[in-house]
Design an enzyme around this catalytic site. Structure first.
Site, mmCIF file in Angstrom:
data_model
loop_
_atom_site.group_PDB
_atom_site.id
_atom_site.type_symbol
_atom_site.label_atom_id
_atom_site.label_comp_id
_atom_site.label_asym_id
_atom_site.label_seq_id
_atom_site.Cartn_x
_atom_site.Cartn_y
_atom_site.Cartn_z
ATOM 1 N N SER A 127 50.367 29.909 -37.812
ATOM 2 C CA SER A 127 49.641 30.992 -37.166
ATOM 3 C C SER A 127 49.605 32.187 -38.098
ATOM 4 O O SER A 127 50.543 32.420 -38.865
ATOM 5 C CB SER A 127 50.295 31.376 -35.835
ATOM 6 O OG SER A 127 51.608 31.850 -36.046
ATOM 7 N N HIS A 141 42.430 36.150 -36.962
ATOM 8 C CA HIS A 141 43.543 35.405 -36.379
ATOM 9 C C HIS A 141 43.220 33.923 -36.498
ATOM 10 O O HIS A 141 42.075 33.523 -36.309
ATOM 11 C CB HIS A 141 43.726 35.764 -34.902
ATOM 12 C CG HIS A 141 44.393 34.672 -34.109
ATOM 13 N ND1 HIS A 141 43.689 33.783 -33.303
ATOM 14 C CD2 HIS A 141 45.692 34.300 -34.003
ATOM 15 C CE1 HIS A 141 44.527 32.938 -32.739
ATOM 16 N NE2 HIS A 141 45.740 33.215 -33.146
ATOM 17 N N ASN A 143 45.247 29.900 -35.716
ATOM 18 C CA ASN A 143 46.426 29.161 -35.287
ATOM 19 C C ASN A 143 46.040 27.698 -35.169
ATOM 20 O O ASN A 143 45.031 27.371 -34.538
ATOM 21 C CB ASN A 143 46.915 29.685 -33.922
ATOM 22 C CG ASN A 143 47.963 28.781 -33.297
ATOM 23 O OD1 ASN A 143 47.643 27.765 -32.693
ATOM 24 N ND2 ASN A 143 49.214 29.160 -33.424
ATOM 25 N N TYR A 144 46.811 26.819 -35.803
ATOM 26 C CA TYR A 144 46.591 25.382 -35.665
ATOM 27 C C TYR A 144 47.935 24.714 -35.415
ATOM 28 O O TYR A 144 48.913 25.024 -36.099
ATOM 29 C CB TYR A 144 45.882 24.813 -36.902
ATOM 30 C CG TYR A 144 44.459 25.314 -36.975
ATOM 31 C CD1 TYR A 144 43.493 24.811 -36.105
ATOM 32 C CD2 TYR A 144 44.096 26.322 -37.860
ATOM 33 C CE1 TYR A 144 42.197 25.292 -36.128
ATOM 34 C CE2 TYR A 144 42.799 26.813 -37.893
ATOM 35 C CZ TYR A 144 41.850 26.278 -37.014
ATOM 36 O OH TYR A 144 40.565 26.767 -37.018
ATOM 37 N N ARG A 145 47.970 23.804 -34.442
ATOM 38 C CA ARG A 145 49.268 23.306 -33.965
ATOM 39 C C ARG A 145 49.190 21.851 -33.503
ATOM 40 O O ARG A 145 48.121 21.336 -33.177
ATOM 41 C CB ARG A 145 49.749 24.177 -32.804
ATOM 42 C CG ARG A 145 48.770 24.218 -31.649
ATOM 43 C CD ARG A 145 49.074 25.339 -30.658
ATOM 44 N NE ARG A 145 48.071 25.381 -29.595
ATOM 45 C CZ ARG A 145 46.931 26.038 -29.691
ATOM 46 N NH1 ARG A 145 46.640 26.718 -30.781
ATOM 47 N NH2 ARG A 145 46.067 26.028 -28.685
#
Length: 334
Positions: A127, A141, A143-145
């Site tokens: 993130s 911004h 974010n990769y999850r």
């Protein structure tokens, strides 16, 4: 570790072993961990070159219970009070534990089937939030999850996204940003960009203000309806698109002059950013609900400074942005 910002949370040799064996149960999480480590390194290198200052690297380990129910850690890389970036952070986390009751309720509300009161999980992701000093450089911004619930009823899914939050509207910036993300999506499925853009527009919406947080981008969650290999490949394309979508905007506006009044408007827009993250953002809530969560890393997304001014009356240029925030724009069709 020349390839990474710090030693991986999982042992490097262990990662390589599982990531090279597609038959391993830890193949996908190991590939994901190695990818987010390399993405963190490449992005920090680019940002440090622009800033002329190296990132502070904080490798942290999560407290581990005797039964192994908690563990993992992360690597927080941050620049504060720079010449270009007021605050730029690129974090990775690789944790495991047991879901809190609040987290279980949150996931069930999204249609997840979770069994029992004690639900183990493994989660990892990258993130980043970058708050520039110049009001004409937008905030970004991303974010990769990857999330996994192991065991007999194993579940897994990918999620993430990238979005842009400017202080002033620049239509060319928005078109470049969205076109870059669309290209990344189109390489996998032509339906991904329109679907995930709409999801982003709906997700990053400040209901009590009646406006979007920014100009959107892409956002997706619960991506488990393709193979894990395909989902990971798509996620990598999205992650790799961050720098080409954003860095040109930084370089274009880095020397643009600005006034004190424009800085004050930037501060008010950052106040809106804080409101969304603390009131609505699912990732922030999940982090705060997680036992022994690392609050410093969770709240890294917040700017160093923000402003809330009573009954502010925006000027014509400021209103230009506000009008766009009331209704999403199809930037790739303009």
């Amino acid at each position: 570790m020349g390839d990474y910002m710090a030693e991986p949370i999982t042992g490097y040799s262990e990662l390589k072993e599982h990531a090279s064996n597609p038959e391993s149960e830890r193949y996908i999480p190991s590939c994901m961990e190695m990818y987010i480590m390399s993405l963190q390194k490449s992005l920090c290198d680019e940002l440090a070159t622009i800033e002329g200052k190296e990132f502070t690297v904080d490798r942290w380990i999560r407290p581990t219970e005797a039964d192994g129910s908690l563990g993992g850690g992360g690597i927080t890389c941050i620049v504060q009070d720079g010449q270009v970036f007021e605050k730029a952070g690129v974090n990775i986390s690789v944790v495991h534990g047991t879901l809190s009751k609040q987290a279980i309720q949150q996931m069930k509300s999204r249609g997840k089937e979770l069994f029992g009161e004690s639900v183990p999980f493994t989660a990892m992701g990258i993130s980043s939030v970058i708050h520039p000093i110049n009001p004409f450089i937008p905030t970004i911004h991303f974010n990769y999850r990857y999330f996994e619930i192991p065991g007999e009823n194993k579940q897994w899914w990918f999620g993430g996204g990238t979005d842009l939050t400017p202080t002033y509207l620049n239509r060319d910036d928005a078109k470049h940003f969205h076109t870059t993300l669309k290209t990344a999506c189109d390489g996998h499925d032509k339906d991904y960009y329109p679907k995930f853009k709409k999801w982003c527009d709906e997700y990053f919406y400040i209901k009590h203000r009646g406006e979007s947080r920014g100009l959107g981008g892409i956002f997706f969650d619960d991506l488990d309806y393709v193979s894990a290999e395909s989902a990971l490949s798509f996620l990598k394309s999205c992650g790799n698109s961050v720098a080409p979508a954003y860095i040109p905007l930084v370089k274009q506006h880095i020397n643009e002059p600005y006034s004190d009044e424009e800085v004050q408007w930037r501060q008010l827009r950052r106040g809106r950013y804080v409101e969304f993250n603390l009131v609505y953002d699912r990732g922030t809530k999940f982090g705060l609900y997680t036992e022994n969560a690392r609050i410093e890393s969770i709240l890294m997304s917040l700017p160093l400074t923000a402003r809330w001014e009573y009954m502010n009356k925006p000027g014509p240029r400021e209103n230009e942005l506000l009008e766009v925030l009331k209704k999403p724009v199809e930037w790739c069709s303009e």
